[in-house]
Design an enzyme around this catalytic site. Structure first.
Site, PDB file in Angstrom:
ATOM      1  N   PHE A 310     114.536  61.140  18.422  1.00  0.00           N
ATOM      2  CA  PHE A 310     115.827  61.798  18.593  1.00  0.00           C
ATOM      3  C   PHE A 310     116.534  61.962  17.253  1.00  0.00           C
ATOM      4  CE2 PHE A 310     114.983  59.239  22.367  1.00  0.00           C
ATOM      5  CZ  PHE A 310     115.179  60.142  23.405  1.00  0.00           C
ATOM      6  N   ASP A 311     117.154  63.114  17.079  1.00  0.00           N
ATOM      7  CA  ASP A 311     118.202  63.234  16.080  1.00  0.00           C
ATOM      8  C   ASP A 311     119.418  62.530  16.688  1.00  0.00           C
ATOM      9  OD1 ASP A 311     119.760  64.283  13.872  1.00  0.00           O
ATOM     10  OD2 ASP A 311     120.603  65.674  15.328  1.00  0.00           O
ATOM     11  N   LYS A 312     120.342  62.052  15.862  1.00  0.00           N
ATOM     12  CA  LYS A 312     121.465  61.304  16.426  1.00  0.00           C
ATOM     13  C   LYS A 312     122.654  62.200  16.779  1.00  0.00           C
ATOM     14  CE  LYS A 312     124.279  58.868  13.846  1.00  0.00           C
ATOM     15  NZ  LYS A 312     125.638  59.410  14.221  1.00  0.00           N
ATOM     16  N   VAL A 507     113.732  65.599  19.881  1.00  0.00           N
ATOM     17  CA  VAL A 507     114.937  66.167  20.495  1.00  0.00           C
ATOM     18  C   VAL A 507     116.001  66.356  19.426  1.00  0.00           C
ATOM     19  CG1 VAL A 507     116.626  65.942  22.361  1.00  0.00           C
ATOM     20  CG2 VAL A 507     114.393  64.829  22.567  1.00  0.00           C
TER      21      VAL A 507
END
Length: 618
Positions: A310-312, A507
């Protein structure tokens, strides 16, 4: 003539059924074999006509299709005067095709419903200020439109005047209306349930979210998975093999009826239709529930994912950070904040927007010699002063010395999960701001669902400082957390995981996420992300609804499982029929054709179950 006959297949099926019933009435009701034989002969001739045409069309393109097998079998049955078999086989084949088409149409209902929801007209503000109804194709970006209660929103846009509640089920899958007011974003194809609003058109035609959904679903439904391509190739060789087997049986047994029966029983109809119906149903379910699966290949790959990265910001978090802590060093802070606001006004970064919002009204100065430091911040000249705004790395690059208090403040801010914005004026630290984004509601529960679905590793990669990323990872129970990651660093890390044999889904939502989205085995974009991210991805979560991610993974796993079930059913039925033909006395052409058509119906109905799929616990 060929087109006319093919267009009347359903009517021919009905007439064949009536003739068969009439023929059996002649035999058993009034003991008239003339009526029996000629009713079945006519039924056979009528029934074989569309099948023979389809066989001829297939042979013209050098394909030995199922229609070829059935045509040979029926003609053979008539030649040996087995009119009962020939009539019933043609009827069952045509009736099976009718049921197949009817049920397949239901699986494609998602795209049909979407198309029907597409708005056709709009109330557009004209030069005199009045609103006139125009075709939706005549609406341009920037036009002002009026939407009344019960009407469809014609384009993607922003609310200018008015308030109301909009049903966004066509975009997000959620039936609960969403409140809209000045500045709110609205989507084409959604319905205003109450109120009256005026909107400015931001995206029109095929560029609207709704238009993209229809285009993507159509592309997805037309694409073929590896399983479908394999079955197409398999059928290409399998059908001639059955034909050769029938000839061999005839040569060795001299039993024409047995050879013809082999042709009927060997038809791979259920195998050919089973996988496509699973794919189309899965894609249709996704479209109805705010998940765009860009093709059948995506379903197979996504179902095998064991690591999700994941990107944050904007993915695990809302993407709307705020300044929550700040410390100032020195005097004349109003002047310093003015310099800071002037520099941040040059940037569209979320942190810059948060800082500007916190500063509020101030005196802006002209910014000169702006230099964007990749992964660091901005250095510029404001009112004759050298201003550096960014993270710790930028301060080190600019040789800014942090005193003990500043170091402790930095450590404290990072422990609290803040992203740091430091401001230095002429080589001296003047301000430290801690900016924090809020975690999306319900994300923790959604991540737990992903683990239950078999995802072993949940990893976050972010450009933020390690303290911020660690805090998010601890709160959400992630497997790994890596901060200070530039776009190329994220891509390199994904390559490293792939080299270790992990199947990766990434994501993200930003332009900087595009390389990672493209590199991962499955790229998943948040629907409100950038156009580049959405175009690069394999899966789109509409309206940036993170809760759709577990549904998407569960759906692809169920679809992949459904495909395997259909293949087993199809192959199993053929093997059982052939075994029964060889090792029993009760199997004949009519029974075989009936079971064959039933197997097609079974795999279609099995695939259609996916239209109603819901993730357990939802």
């Amino acid at each position: 003539m060929q087109r006319y006959i093919l267009g009347k297949k359903n009517q021919i099926t009905l007439i064949s059924a009536i003739l068969i019933v009439f023929g059996f009435y002649g035999k058993f009701g009034i003991d008239n074999m003339f009526i029996f034989n000629w009713s079945l002969i006519i039924a056979s001739i009528l029934g074989i006509a569309p099948i023979a045409i389809q066989a001829y069309q297939a042979l013209k393109v050098k394909v030995v299709s199922i229609d070829v097998l059935v045509t040979i079998a029926v003609v053979g049955a008539m030649l040996i005067q087995n009119y009962e078999e020939s009539a019933i086989v043609t009827f069952l084949f045509l009736f099976g095709a009718y049921l197949e088409q009817r049920t397949l149409n239901k699986t494609r209902s998602a795209i049909k419903e979407l198309t029907e929801l597409a708005p056709e007209s709009a109330l557009k503000q004209m030069e005199n200020g009045e609103f006139d109804e125009v075709d939706v194709d005549d609406v341009d970006e920037g036009d002002v439109l009026l939407v009344k209660t019960g009407a469809k929103v014609p384009v993607d846009g922003t609310v200018l005047i008015g308030e109301g509640h909009i049903n966004e089920a066509s975009i997000t899958g959620e039936s609960l209306p969403v409140g809209k007011k000045n500045g709110s974003e609205v989507f084409a194809g959604t319905i205003l349930e109450n109120g009256t609003i005026q909107i400015q058109a931001d995206r029109v035609g095929e560029d609207t979210t709704f238009g993209q959904i229809i285009e993507l679903v159509e592309e997805a439904q037309d694409s073929k998975s590896a399983a479908e391509r394999f079955i197409d190739k398999f059928s290409k060789y399998y059908t001639p093999a059955v034909l050769v087997l029938g000839i061999i049986v005839w040569l060795f047994t001299n039993n024409v009826e047995l050879a013809i029966t082999v042709l009927v029983l060997g038809c791979p109809g259920a195998l050919v239709i089973g996988v496509p119906v699973s794919n189309v149903s899965g894609i249709g379910n996704g479209a109805r529930n705010g998940v765009l699966l860009k093709g059948s290949e995506v379903i197979n790959d996504f179902s095998k994912v064991d690591t999700i990265v994941f990107d944050k910001t904007g993915t695990l978090t809302i993407g709307n950070p705020e300044v929550v802590e700040k410390e100032f060093y020195g005097k004349d802070m109003d002047e310093v904040l003015g310099y800071l606001a002037s520099v941040e006004r040059e940037s569209d970064h979320p942190l810059a927007k948060a800082v500007l919002e916190d500063i509020g009204e101030t005196k802006f100065s002209t910014v000169e010699e702006t230099e964007v430091v990749k992964g660091g911040g901005i250095v510029a000249k404001v009112a004759g002063h050298r201003i550096a705004v960014g993270n710790i790395a930028l301060m080190k690059q600019e040789n800014i010395v942090l005193n003990e208090k500043a170091k402790k403040d930095v450590e404290h801010f990072e422990k609290n999960g803040n992203s740091l914005v430091l401001t230095a004026v002429d080589g001296e630290l003047k301000a430290l701001m801690g900016v924090r984004d809020q975690i999306r509601p319900g994300v923790k529960q959604d991540l737990q669902k992903l683990k239950k679905l078999g995802v072993k590793n949940l990893v976050v990669l972010s450009g933020d400082n390690q303290g911020t990323v660690d805090l998010v990872a601890r709160e959400l129970g992630l497997t790994e957390a890596h901060g200070h990651m530039l776009p190329e660093g994220k891509s390199a890390y994904i390559e490293k995981l792939q080299a270790e044999g992990q199947i990766i889904a990434f994501v993200g939502d930003g332009v900087n996420d595009s390389p990672s989205l493209a590199l991962a085995d499955i790229g998943i974009a948040m629907g409100s992300g950038t156009d580049v991210a959405i175009e690069t991805s394999d899966v789109v979560l509409m309206n940036s609804d993170f809760s759709r991610l577990p549904h998407a993974l569960g759906l692809t796993k169920s679809t992949a499982r459904n495909m395997k079930q259909n293949i087993i059913i199809a192959v199993g039925v053929v093997l059982i029929l052939l075994a029964a033909l060889l090792f029993s006395n009760w199997m004949n052409m009519t029974i075989g054709m009936l079971v064959h058509e039933l197997s097609i119906l079974v795999v279609i109905l099995n695939g259609m179950r996916l239209l109603g799929y819901r993730l357990r616990g939802n």
